[in-house]
Design a protein around this motif. Structure first.
Motif, PDB file in Angstrom:
ATOM      1  N   GLN A  14       0.839  -1.193   0.000  1.00 48.94           N
ATOM      2  CA  GLN A  14       0.000   0.000   0.000  1.00 48.94           C
ATOM      3  C   GLN A  14       0.878   1.248   0.000  1.00 48.94           C
ATOM      4  O   GLN A  14       1.914   1.298   0.666  1.00 48.94           O
ATOM      5  CB  GLN A  14      -0.893   0.026   1.252  1.00 48.94           C
TER       6      GLN A  14
ATOM      7  N   ARG B   6       0.187   5.433   0.610  1.00 52.14           N
ATOM      8  CA  ARG B   6      -0.795   6.467   0.982  1.00 52.14           C
ATOM      9  C   ARG B   6      -0.149   7.835   0.874  1.00 52.14           C
ATOM     10  O   ARG B   6       0.993   8.042   1.296  1.00 52.14           O
ATOM     11  CB  ARG B   6      -1.289   6.244   2.412  1.00 52.14           C
TER      12      ARG B   6
ATOM     13  N   SER C  87      -5.137   6.272  -0.731  1.00 49.48           N
ATOM     14  CA  SER C  87      -4.283   5.087  -0.689  1.00 49.48           C
ATOM     15  C   SER C  87      -4.553   4.229  -1.910  1.00 49.48           C
ATOM     16  O   SER C  87      -5.667   4.198  -2.426  1.00 49.48           O
ATOM     17  CB  SER C  87      -4.561   4.265   0.572  1.00 49.48           C
TER      18      SER C  87
END
Length: 798
Positions: A568, A570, A612
């Protein structure tokens, strides 16, 4: 093997076939209308077309047709944007077909072995994976329009000094992993229809006649089905080149190349079947690309749209290197003093065969700043290009700096500092510019340096300035792009394609570059650029892959499986921004030495503030492989691999391990016999250790005391002939003059680095090989005999 154009080839005489394998002139191939064979036009064009309107010359001395000047490859590589590379390729091809160009000679993807190579501005990266991916994107774009791309220079071409008379002595593993992998990606993923061989020898054999490179690797392993063209004047033994996988000798050599091939066929050194095969491969590209150019030749391309694309490319390629206390972006109405000659006379492209005649007047900061949100209160030149510091200009600049909230200093490398045919001897910017920056910081604390250069520089003033923004060589729209970044209209997203060491002496090739005599020994092996600095934990100014943003990003949730990595990202800042995530892989082994990490993938991710995204970077056939010289093939060593995701080569944010069931359990290297290659301490490799790595005797590259036809003109200094010494002396004087003037003399540089036999390859038959041999005799002090042979060869010239 069946031939696609067998009917045409069967009608041609041996002499006609041989003529097809050399150029008709500087840029065109021979045409045979009676057989339906058109002429094919090749043109320089890595970052913009250089299609000459009148008489052609490879150095760009004569005017060329207007074309869009895009940022150079070294700039675009900072975008890490394959889609953008493809857009550039499409635009280049759209312009090419209007000019009747069938083959664009580019992109250039030689590895930046040293920051001192004078042609680094034309190349993408110090990393082969990065370079190959960007090159493949350009190629896909170019060839989508029906013409051919020609990646160059294949291979291990790392220096400009004596580039035609230089032997790259490199072990096979390093050669395959570093110096051919980029070309492999360009061929396999880009499907390149042509490729340009390099000037140099590779392990004693000229690249243009090297069967290992041109047949075993390029064709047999990679499946290349296009044609190979020599670099201009880079053909040594044309018949041997054709036999071993080369096709087209450029430029035209009169009847010399024809004689070579005909004689080789008649004496059995070259079979006519092989000649027919090479001709068929060449004809395939000539005829396939002819339709695209015939349909659009003489039409116009969209100058404005391509200018806008050039600006977009420049914006994505800008790298923010320092932003102390978030001095950038500059708020609207900021009172700025602009200092630096580059602000009024921009350095926006390189010098040499890639020089573009811009389709639109190149932008410059002073012409664009009025359209920005900034208030310019003063401008001062600050320094003279390539001259010593001027006290009057310096004092005027200091006074102007006192009037502003922020000082923008536009600096970098001038034209003589980096050029085709000329390697740098240091990493310094001109001293007048360094002194200017130092002095301005004493009168205004808010100094931002805006750099223009095609390669790495030292920054002795780094600690004293608050901001550093690098535009590299930003093309014709680079000024407005830079102002858009400085004012925040564009959030910077570029990341460096190369490491910036603290000092030139820190580089891993410091003791091996450039070659001192004929041999360029690649004793550093795999430890080029970040592979060296990260392995030995050497402090650098900026690591490979580094670049700041006006926003911030957070990485998390790494997951690894056999297909690749997922994680991920963000955006933790307040504005939209783009991050370039980089995948690195490493493995500790006692039998296969490796750098601590190597780039194996990357992803460009754009995120709104607070957004994200899940990012996936896949593994491929290059992720875990190493080249095993025991089996002469790629293998994967069984064991645990460290999988790392970072924002640059030094900053690993997510790490984990993955066990890989490979093809071999261990490698061939013995750690105790070559500890330097296992720990990366490669700056003083002795002969025994290098011989062990190289796998054969190290060639003696020292001057023999006798000038040979393949020795460069700059070596005539060592000869016994007075005329040769005089010619060398004249060239040295002319180089000094060009240095004083601040502009590279490309004609002089080409002659300086060219071997004597090059005159038989670059004069359209005016000088024959027999005449070149006579000139060589004269260079060795045999003036009377050499003169007699020269006269005889001149009389019999046909």
């Amino acid at each position: 093997m069946s031939l696609k154009y067998e009917k045409i080839i069967n009608q041609m005489t041996l002499e006609e076939k041989a003529r097809m394998m050399s150029g008709k002139n500087t840029w065109e191939t021979v045409d045979f209308p009676q057989y339906g064979i058109p002429s094919m036009t090749l043109s320089d064009g890595p970052h913009g077309l250089r299609r000459q309107a009148g008489a052609g010359d490879h150095l760009g001395l004569n005017a060329s047709l207007p074309a869009t000047c895009f940022p150079t490859a070294a700039s675009v590589a900072n975008s890490w944007d394959e889609k953008l590379g493809e857009e550039i390729g499409v635009a280049l091809a759209e312009e090419a077909v209007t000019m009747g160009v069938n083959v664009i000679l580019g992109p250039g993807l030689n590895i930046k072995r040293s920051p001192l190579c004078g042609r680094n501005f034309e190349y993408f990266s110090e990393d082969p994976y990065h370079a190959g991916k960007m090159a493949a994107a350009y190629i896909r774009g170019i060839q989508s329009q029906g013409i051919a791309a020609c990646p160059k220079h294949f291979a291990a071409n790392s220096q400009e000094l004596r580039r035609m008379a230089n032997d790259s002595v490199v072990d096979e593993r390093t050669f395959r992993e570093l110096y051919t992998t980029g070309f492999e990606i360009a061929v396999k993923e880009g499907k390149a229809k042509s490729i340009m061989s390099s000037y140099n020898e590779v392990n004693g054999i000229y690249a243009n006649e090297n069967s290992h490179m041109l047949q075993e690797i390029l064709v047999d392993e990679w499946g290349f089905d296009g044609f190979v063209v020599s670099d201009w004047g880079g053909s040594n033994d044309h018949a041997l080149g054709v036999k071993n996988g080369s096709h087209l000798e450029m430029p035209g050599t009169g009847k010399s190349g024809v004689h070579d091939i005909v004689e080789a066929v008649k004496n059995g050194n070259l079979t006519e079947e092989v000649l027919d095969q090479r001709l068929d491969e060449l004809l395939s590209v000539i005829i396939d690309t002819h339709q695209a150019t015939e349909e659009k030749k003489g039409t116009a391309f969209n100058v404005e749209a391509h200018h806008e694309l050039a600006r977009k490319v420049a914006e994505e390629s800008v790298v923010l290197l320092k932003n102390e206390d978030n001095i950038l972006p500059l708020r609207p109405g900021t009172k700025v003093t602009v200092i630096g000659d580059f602000a009024q006379n921009p350095r926006y492209q390189g010098a040499g065969s890639s020089l573009v005649n811009p389709a639109k007047q190149p932008e410059f900061i002073l012409g664009e700043i009025g359209s920005s949100s900034l208030e310019m209160v003063a401008f001062e030149q600050g320094y003279r290009r390539n001259k010593k510091s001027d006290e009057k200009l310096l004092n005027q600049a200091k006074e102007a700096a006192k009037k502003a909230e922020v000082v923008l200093i536009f600096a970098g490398l001038d034209e003589i500092s980096e050029s085709e045919g000329l390697d740098r001897t240091h990493m310094n910017m001109p001293q007048a510019q360094n002194m200017l920056i130092d002095e301005i910081t004493t009168v205004n604390p808010n100094v931002i340096v805006v750099l223009s250069a095609g390669s790495a520089v030292e920054m002795p003033w780094y600690s004293y300035v608050r901001g550093i923004v690098h535009g590299y060589l930003g093309g014709q729209a680079g000024a407005s792009a830079m102002l858009n970044v400085l004012t925040g209209k564009v959030c910077p997203s570029g990341k460096l394609n190369e490491t910036y060491p603290m000092h030139c002496e820190d580089t891993p090739v410091q003791h091996y570059y450039p070659s001192k005599e004929r041999s360029s020994e690649y004793r550093e092996a795999l430890y080029v650029g970040y592979r060296y600095y990260t392995t030995v934990d050497k402090k650098v100014r900026f690591p490979f892959g580094f670049g700041l943003s006006y926003t911030t990003f957070k990485y998390s949730d790494l997951k690894i499986d056999e297909s690749g990595v997922t994680f991920q990202i963000r955006n933790t800042g307040k504005i939209k921004g783009t991050e370039i995530a980089q995948l690195y892989v490493g493995r500790k082994s006692d039998t296969v030495f490796r750098p601590v990490r190597e780039l194996k993938g990357f992803a460009r991710v754009t995120l709104e503030a607070g957004e994200s995204k899940t990012v996936h970077i896949g593994f491929d056939d290059k992720t875990f492989r190493f080249y095993d010289t025991r089996t002469d093939t790629w293998e994967i060593e069984t064991g645990d691999y460290e999988i790392m995701v970072g924002c640059d080569a030094q900053t690993m944010l997510l790490t984990d391990k993955l066990y890989v069931a490979g093809t071999v359990k261990e490698g061939r290297y013995e750690k105790e016999k070559m500890p330097e290659y296992f720990n990366g301490q490669i700056r003083a490799i002795d002969n025994d250790t290098f011989r062990l790595l190289y796998g054969r005797e190290i060639p003696d590259g020292s001057w023999s005391g006798e000038i040979r036809m393949n020795d460069a003109v700059c070596q005539l200094y060592y000869g016994k002939g007075i005329l040769g010494k005089l010619f060398y002396g004249v060239l040295r004087i002319l180089l000094k003059i060009s240095e004083w003037q601040g502009k590279p003399n490309l004609n002089v540089l080409f002659n300086y680095n060219m071997p004597i036999r090059g005159y038989a390859k670059m004069t359209g038959g005016f000088v024959t090989m027999e005449m070149a041999r006579a000139l060589t005799e004269m260079a060795n002090g045999h003036r009377i005999k050499g003169t007699a042979h020269l006269i005889k060869a001149t009389v019999k010239r046909d």
